[in-house]
Write a protein that holds these residues in place. Structure first.
Motif, PDB file in Angstrom:
ATOM      1  N   ALA A  19      17.238  61.852  35.361  1.00 36.06           N
ATOM      2  CA  ALA A  19      18.434  61.926  36.217  1.00 36.06           C
ATOM      3  C   ALA A  19      19.401  60.813  35.816  1.00 36.06           C
ATOM      4  O   ALA A  19      19.005  59.819  35.212  1.00 36.06           O
ATOM      5  CB  ALA A  19      18.029  61.775  37.682  1.00 36.06           C
ATOM      6  N   PRO A  20      20.687  60.979  36.133  1.00 37.34           N
ATOM      7  CA  PRO A  20      21.648  59.921  35.839  1.00 37.34           C
ATOM      8  C   PRO A  20      21.185  58.583  36.410  1.00 37.34           C
ATOM      9  O   PRO A  20      20.684  58.518  37.529  1.00 37.34           O
ATOM     10  CB  PRO A  20      22.938  60.409  36.516  1.00 37.34           C
ATOM     11  CG  PRO A  20      22.785  61.900  36.540  1.00 37.34           C
ATOM     12  CD  PRO A  20      21.326  62.149  36.764  1.00 37.34           C
ATOM     13  N   ARG A  21      21.352  57.549  35.633  1.00 37.27           N
ATOM     14  CA  ARG A  21      20.819  56.247  36.014  1.00 37.27           C
ATOM     15  C   ARG A  21      21.683  55.605  37.093  1.00 37.27           C
ATOM     16  O   ARG A  21      22.903  55.550  36.978  1.00 37.27           O
ATOM     17  CB  ARG A  21      20.747  55.332  34.796  1.00 37.27           C
ATOM     18  CG  ARG A  21      19.880  54.109  34.994  1.00 37.27           C
ATOM     19  CD  ARG A  21      19.720  53.342  33.698  1.00 37.27           C
ATOM     20  NE  ARG A  21      18.680  52.343  33.802  1.00 37.27           N
ATOM     21  CZ  ARG A  21      18.366  51.494  32.827  1.00 37.27           C
ATOM     22  NH1 ARG A  21      19.039  51.542  31.676  1.00 37.27           N
ATOM     23  NH2 ARG A  21      17.391  50.613  32.993  1.00 37.27           N
ATOM     24  N   GLU A  22      21.006  55.087  38.132  1.00 34.57           N
ATOM     25  CA  GLU A  22      21.698  54.388  39.209  1.00 34.57           C
ATOM     26  C   GLU A  22      20.969  53.082  39.498  1.00 34.57           C
ATOM     27  O   GLU A  22      19.738  53.065  39.606  1.00 34.57           O
ATOM     28  CB  GLU A  22      21.714  55.216  40.494  1.00 34.57           C
ATOM     29  CG  GLU A  22      22.449  56.529  40.415  1.00 34.57           C
ATOM     30  CD  GLU A  22      22.403  57.258  41.752  1.00 34.57           C
ATOM     31  OE1 GLU A  22      23.188  56.901  42.647  1.00 34.57           O
ATOM     32  OE2 GLU A  22      21.556  58.170  41.892  1.00 34.57           O
ATOM     33  N   PRO A  23      21.694  51.991  39.625  1.00 31.90           N
ATOM     34  CA  PRO A  23      21.039  50.722  39.956  1.00 31.90           C
ATOM     35  C   PRO A  23      20.497  50.766  41.377  1.00 31.90           C
ATOM     36  O   PRO A  23      21.011  51.492  42.236  1.00 31.90           O
ATOM     37  CB  PRO A  23      22.161  49.694  39.817  1.00 31.90           C
ATOM     38  CG  PRO A  23      23.419  50.469  40.051  1.00 31.90           C
ATOM     39  CD  PRO A  23      23.148  51.835  39.480  1.00 31.90           C
ATOM     40  N   LEU A  24      19.447  49.994  41.621  1.00 35.20           N
ATOM     41  CA  LEU A  24      18.886  49.930  42.963  1.00 35.20           C
ATOM     42  C   LEU A  24      19.863  49.236  43.909  1.00 35.20           C
ATOM     43  O   LEU A  24      20.384  48.168  43.598  1.00 35.20           O
ATOM     44  CB  LEU A  24      17.564  49.158  42.954  1.00 35.20           C
ATOM     45  CG  LEU A  24      16.383  49.838  42.269  1.00 35.20           C
ATOM     46  CD1 LEU A  24      15.195  48.891  42.245  1.00 35.20           C
ATOM     47  CD2 LEU A  24      16.023  51.114  42.980  1.00 35.20           C
ATOM     48  N   PRO A  25      20.131  49.822  45.074  1.00 37.61           N
ATOM     49  CA  PRO A  25      21.052  49.192  46.035  1.00 37.61           C
ATOM     50  C   PRO A  25      20.324  48.119  46.843  1.00 37.61           C
ATOM     51  O   PRO A  25      20.033  48.290  48.020  1.00 37.61           O
ATOM     52  CB  PRO A  25      21.466  50.372  46.920  1.00 37.61           C
ATOM     53  CG  PRO A  25      20.249  51.251  46.918  1.00 37.61           C
ATOM     54  CD  PRO A  25      19.633  51.116  45.561  1.00 37.61           C
ATOM     55  N   THR A  26      20.051  47.004  46.206  1.00 40.55           N
ATOM     56  CA  THR A  26      19.264  45.966  46.871  1.00 40.55           C
ATOM     57  C   THR A  26      19.631  44.589  46.347  1.00 40.55           C
ATOM     58  O   THR A  26      20.130  44.449  45.234  1.00 40.55           O
ATOM     59  CB  THR A  26      17.764  46.207  46.649  1.00 40.55           C
ATOM     60  OG1 THR A  26      17.037  45.098  47.167  1.00 40.55           O
ATOM     61  CG2 THR A  26      17.439  46.327  45.173  1.00 40.55           C
ATOM     62  N   THR A  27      19.373  43.600  47.158  1.00 40.89           N
ATOM     63  CA  THR A  27      19.607  42.212  46.751  1.00 40.89           C
ATOM     64  C   THR A  27      18.376  41.637  46.065  1.00 40.89           C
ATOM     65  O   THR A  27      18.389  40.477  45.655  1.00 40.89           O
ATOM     66  CB  THR A  27      19.948  41.340  47.972  1.00 40.89           C
ATOM     67  OG1 THR A  27      18.866  41.436  48.925  1.00 40.89           O
ATOM     68  CG2 THR A  27      21.232  41.791  48.625  1.00 40.89           C
ATOM     69  N   LEU A  28      17.293  42.408  45.919  1.00 38.22           N
ATOM     70  CA  LEU A  28      16.094  41.922  45.243  1.00 38.22           C
ATOM     71  C   LEU A  28      16.434  41.628  43.783  1.00 38.22           C
ATOM     72  O   LEU A  28      16.928  42.488  43.060  1.00 38.22           O
ATOM     73  CB  LEU A  28      14.983  42.971  45.303  1.00 38.22           C
ATOM     74  CG  LEU A  28      13.677  42.612  44.603  1.00 38.22           C
ATOM     75  CD1 LEU A  28      13.004  41.450  45.308  1.00 38.22           C
ATOM     76  CD2 LEU A  28      12.742  43.813  44.546  1.00 38.22           C
ATOM     77  N   ASP A  29      16.200  40.383  43.369  1.00 37.01           N
ATOM     78  CA  ASP A  29      16.530  39.963  42.008  1.00 37.01           C
ATOM     79  C   ASP A  29      15.363  40.304  41.084  1.00 37.01           C
ATOM     80  O   ASP A  29      14.375  39.583  41.018  1.00 37.01           O
ATOM     81  CB  ASP A  29      16.816  38.454  41.979  1.00 37.01           C
ATOM     82  CG  ASP A  29      17.215  37.983  40.590  1.00 37.01           C
ATOM     83  OD1 ASP A  29      17.538  38.838  39.745  1.00 37.01           O
ATOM     84  OD2 ASP A  29      17.197  36.759  40.353  1.00 37.01           O
ATOM     85  N   LEU A  30      15.485  41.420  40.370  1.00 37.43           N
ATOM     86  CA  LEU A  30      14.413  41.812  39.464  1.00 37.43           C
ATOM     87  C   LEU A  30      14.430  40.994  38.184  1.00 37.43           C
ATOM     88  O   LEU A  30      13.398  40.632  37.652  1.00 37.43           O
ATOM     89  CB  LEU A  30      14.535  43.302  39.124  1.00 37.43           C
ATOM     90  CG  LEU A  30      14.308  44.267  40.283  1.00 37.43           C
ATOM     91  CD1 LEU A  30      14.474  45.700  39.780  1.00 37.43           C
ATOM     92  CD2 LEU A  30      12.945  44.081  40.898  1.00 37.43           C
ATOM     93  N   GLY A  31      15.635  40.686  37.696  1.00 46.63           N
ATOM     94  CA  GLY A  31      15.727  39.915  36.468  1.00 46.63           C
ATOM     95  C   GLY A  31      14.961  40.597  35.340  1.00 46.63           C
ATOM     96  O   GLY A  31      14.825  41.809  35.286  1.00 46.63           O
ATOM     97  N   SER A  32      14.435  39.798  34.437  1.00 42.07           N
ATOM     98  CA  SER A  32      13.643  40.336  33.322  1.00 42.07           C
ATOM     99  C   SER A  32      12.426  39.463  33.061  1.00 42.07           C
ATOM    100  O   SER A  32      11.939  39.384  31.945  1.00 42.07           O
ATOM    101  CB  SER A  32      14.510  40.419  32.055  1.00 42.07           C
ATOM    102  OG  SER A  32      15.020  39.138  31.742  1.00 42.07           O
ATOM    103  N   GLY A  33      11.974  38.784  34.082  1.00 44.60           N
ATOM    104  CA  GLY A  33      10.857  37.863  33.935  1.00 44.60           C
ATOM    105  C   GLY A  33       9.525  38.569  33.882  1.00 44.60           C
ATOM    106  O   GLY A  33       9.437  39.799  33.905  1.00 44.60           O
ATOM    107  N   PRO A  34       8.448  37.782  33.803  1.00 45.34           N
ATOM    108  CA  PRO A  34       7.103  38.366  33.669  1.00 45.34           C
ATOM    109  C   PRO A  34       6.608  39.082  34.914  1.00 45.34           C
ATOM    110  O   PRO A  34       5.603  39.773  34.870  1.00 45.34           O
ATOM    111  CB  PRO A  34       6.234  37.134  33.373  1.00 45.34           C
ATOM    112  CG  PRO A  34       6.985  35.984  33.957  1.00 45.34           C
ATOM    113  CD  PRO A  34       8.427  36.324  33.772  1.00 45.34           C
TER     114      PRO A  34
END
Length: 284
Positions: free
Chosen positions: A154-169
């Motif tokens: 499906a078309p990509r949509e960012p999560l509507p949240t303030t949770l900082d996923l970043g790119s960490g481990p």
């Protein structure tokens, strides 16, 4: 294996301390001033390697919690079922089916893991679903590892949240529904199909690596906070002794051995005295 590694550290420290005490206690015997840099560097290296296993060891002992998060219909429940090998979570094409969280246990690389299937994250006016979204964010924030799922068909949509996923481990990005025609690609996301099983092996390996890191290749692990604390204290004392005057270095190394003794149960004072008379011709 842990005992052998700690005994190797203790042997380097004891040898250095014995030389210092022989010089301080028997100055008339002409005990040579031994180089403390090499044995203490070896001890420091071993302790640093052990401390790298502390988090992995504690995870392996107590288990890990993995939160599956994503938008509704991102494939969270399907992936959970595929990983555990049976239909633990209800799967339907209706968005918002999962409103409360659901847990399932399995073992990965010898580590007990609890998978947590959470409510789909989206803006909603439904009070019950909104409560589920808040709960999902709280569970993700407290998890040892987050599997962030996105529907690859499906078309990509960012999560509507303030949770900082970043790119960490703490985050593994997963592109689900890889058996369907892709709507987008991302080289940083793992392609997984819960239907065909494609990508599940790579996902399990990524989970193992994220939880255990390089510690998985070794046998000597610190598995409790008490052990890790003792190793940290020993390391601090060894580092302090490396460049301290002889009398202070002797004190620091004694404290390092006491910390190591909490891991091995050895009699510190007896070992030091034995090393002095075994290695140096004093008191004769």
């Amino acid at each position: 294996a842990l005992g052998e590694r700690v005994e190797r550290v203790a042997a380097n420290v004891t040898r250095t301390l014995a030389a210092l005490q022989a010089m301080l206690d028997y100055p008339e015997e002409g005990v040579p001033d031994e180089d403390r840099a090499q044995p203490l560097a070896a001890a420091e290296h071993d302790l640093n390697e052990l401390l790298l296993t502390a988090r992995a060891g504690q995870v392996a002992t107590r288990g890990a919690r993995l939160a599956l998060i994503g938008r509704p219909n991102a494939g969270k429940s399907s992936l959970l079922n595929a990983l555990v090998g049976f239909e633990r979570s209800i799967v339907t094409p209706v968005a918002g089916t999962t409103r409360d969280y659901l847990e399932a246990g399995l073992e990965l690389a010898g580590v007990p893991v609890t998978l947590v299937d959470t409510a789909g994250i989206r803006d909603t006016a439904d009070a019950i679903e909104a409560a589920g979204v808040r709960q999902a964010l709280n569970l993700a924030g407290a998890a040892d590892l987050i599997l962030a799922l996105e529907d690859g068909s499906a078309p990509r949509e960012p999560l509507p949240t303030t949770l900082d996923l970043g790119s960490g481990p703490r985050v593994i990005r997963v592109r689900t529904k890889a058996d369907l025609t892709p709507a987008w690609t991302d080289p940083e996301a793992l392609n997984v199909s819960a239907v065909t099983g494609d990508g599940l092996g790579a996902l399990r390996e990524s989970i193992r690596a994220a939880l255990l890191g390089d510690a998985a290749r070794g046998e000597a692990w610190l598995t409790t906070e008490r052990q890790a604390d003792a190793a940290r204290r020993a390391l601090n004392h060894i580092q302090a002794a490396a460049h301290a005057p002889d009398d202070l270095a002797s004190y620091e190394l004694e404290e390092a051995l006491r910390a190591l003794a909490e891991l091995t149960g050895r009699d510190v004072q007896e070992d030091i005295v034995d090393a002095v008379f075994r290695n140096f011709c004093v008191g004769k």
